[in-house]
Design a protein around this motif. Structure first.
Motif, mmCIF file in Angstrom:
data_model
loop_
_atom_site.group_PDB
_atom_site.id
_atom_site.type_symbol
_atom_site.label_atom_id
_atom_site.label_comp_id
_atom_site.label_asym_id
_atom_site.label_seq_id
_atom_site.Cartn_x
_atom_site.Cartn_y
_atom_site.Cartn_z
ATOM 1 N N ARG A 181 0.836 -1.193 0.000
ATOM 2 C CA ARG A 181 0.000 0.000 0.000
ATOM 3 C C ARG A 181 0.878 1.253 0.000
ATOM 4 N NH1 ARG A 181 -4.787 -1.100 4.528
ATOM 5 N NH2 ARG A 181 -5.509 -3.132 3.741
ATOM 6 N N ASN A 182 0.230 2.403 -0.264
ATOM 7 C CA ASN A 182 0.889 3.702 -0.175
ATOM 8 C C ASN A 182 2.165 3.743 -1.013
ATOM 9 O OD1 ASN A 182 1.253 6.341 0.629
ATOM 10 N ND2 ASN A 182 2.209 5.798 2.596
ATOM 11 N N ASN A 183 2.011 3.397 -2.298
ATOM 12 C CA ASN A 183 3.155 3.405 -3.222
ATOM 13 C C ASN A 183 4.302 2.521 -2.734
ATOM 14 O OD1 ASN A 183 1.921 5.225 -5.063
ATOM 15 N ND2 ASN A 183 2.516 6.952 -3.749
ATOM 16 N N ASP A 184 3.956 1.351 -2.244
ATOM 17 C CA ASP A 184 4.917 0.351 -1.780
ATOM 18 C C ASP A 184 5.676 0.778 -0.537
ATOM 19 O OD1 ASP A 184 4.168 -1.280 -3.841
ATOM 20 O OD2 ASP A 184 5.886 -0.825 -5.112
ATOM 21 N N GLU A 185 5.231 1.841 0.141
ATOM 22 C CA GLU A 185 5.908 2.257 1.363
ATOM 23 C C GLU A 185 5.405 1.494 2.580
ATOM 24 O OE1 GLU A 185 5.795 6.444 1.918
ATOM 25 O OE2 GLU A 185 6.962 6.891 0.098
#
Length: 214
Positions: A181-185
Motif C-alpha cells: 500500500r501507499n506506493n509500496d511504502e
C-alpha cells in the motif's frame, strides 16, 4: 560438492543451487560453489575470501546476501559481481538468523519483542508489517519460523499445551496474505487463518520451515 562443508548456507536462484561457507579452510576459490541440476555439475565461484561461517543468507531481488560477523558479502549471479556489506548495517541489526524468509523479493523476519517486520531495501530500514488483525501474540519462549507459501507468508510457532500438564507443545500455523500500500511504502498482512496443527513432545524444536510443491 567440490569442497567438504559443515553447516553451509544454501539458496536457489534461477534454477541453480548456490552453497556458501562451511568449509574448514575457505579462500576465494572455494568459499562459494554452484550446482546446475540440468548438467549435474558442481562448479566453484571465484569470490572475495569470506568467513567460513555464514549466519544469515537469502536471495533478495536477484542478489544473494551472505551475512557473517559485522557485515558480509553480496553476490549478483547474473552480473558475476560481488559487493562488500561493511560494518553493522540496518539489514544486519534487524535480521535474526533463526526466523526469516523472502516472499516476492521482500525479506521478512520475526522478533519476539517486535513481531513481524519487513526490510525496505530502498530506504534501507526495517518496517513493521501492518494489519495482522486477529493474529495471536507469540509466546516469548516459543520458536517462530517463517516460510514463503505461494506468495503468502506462513508463520509457525509453538505454545505449551496446558491440558497435557505442560508435558507437550502445540505447533500453531497462520497464513497471511500480503498487500503493498501507499506506493509500496507499507505492507499490510491479512490473516487468512490460524489454528493449532500438531501436538508434539515438550522436547521438540524447530529446525526450519519450508514450503514444497509436489
Amino acid at each position: 560438492m567440490c569442497v567438504e562443508r559443515e553447516y553451509p548456507a544454501a539458496n536457489v536462484f534461477d534454477g541453480r543451487i548456490y552453497v556458501t561457507g562451511g568449509c574448514k579452510e575457505s579462500d576465494s576459490s572455494n568459499w562459494m560453489e554452484v550446482y546446475d541440476p540440468e548438467t549435474g555439475i558442481w562448479e566453484c565461484v571465484l569470490s572475495p575470501e569470506g568467513n567460513s561461517r555464514v549466519h544469515k543468507s537469502a536471495v533478495i531481488d536477484g542478489t544473494i546476501y551472505n551475512m557473517f560477523g559485522n557485515g558480509g558479502l553480496a553476490y549478483k549471479p547474473k552480473e558475476d559481481k560481488w559487493e562488500t556489506i561493511g560494518g553493522i548495517t540496518y539489514l544486519d541489526l534487524g535480521w535474526p538468523w533463526l526466523s526469516y524468509c523472502v516472499v516476492d523479493n521482500v525479506l521478512y523476519c520475526c522478533c519476539n519483542s517486535d513481531g513481524l517486520k519487513w526490510y525496505d531495501s530502498k530506504r534501507c530500514y526495517w518496517m513493521d508489517l501492518k494489519g495482522l488483525k486477529g493474529l495471536p501474540k507469540f509466546a516469548g519462549y516459543g520458536c517462530v519460523k517463517l516460510a514463503d507459501y505461494g506468495g503468502k507468508l506462513a508463520v509457525f510457532w509453538t505454545k505449551y499445551f496446558r491440558a497435557s500438564g505442560y508435558k507437550k507443545k502445540r505447533i500453531w500455523c497462520a497464513v497471511i496474505v500480503l498487500e503493498r500500500r501507499n506506493n509500496d511504502e507499507e505492507i499490510w498482512g491479512n490473516v487468512e487463518w490460524f489454528d493449532p496443527v500438531l501436538t508434539v513432545p515438550n522436547g521438540f524444536h524447530f529446525v526450519r520451515a519450508l514450503a514444497a510443491t509436489v
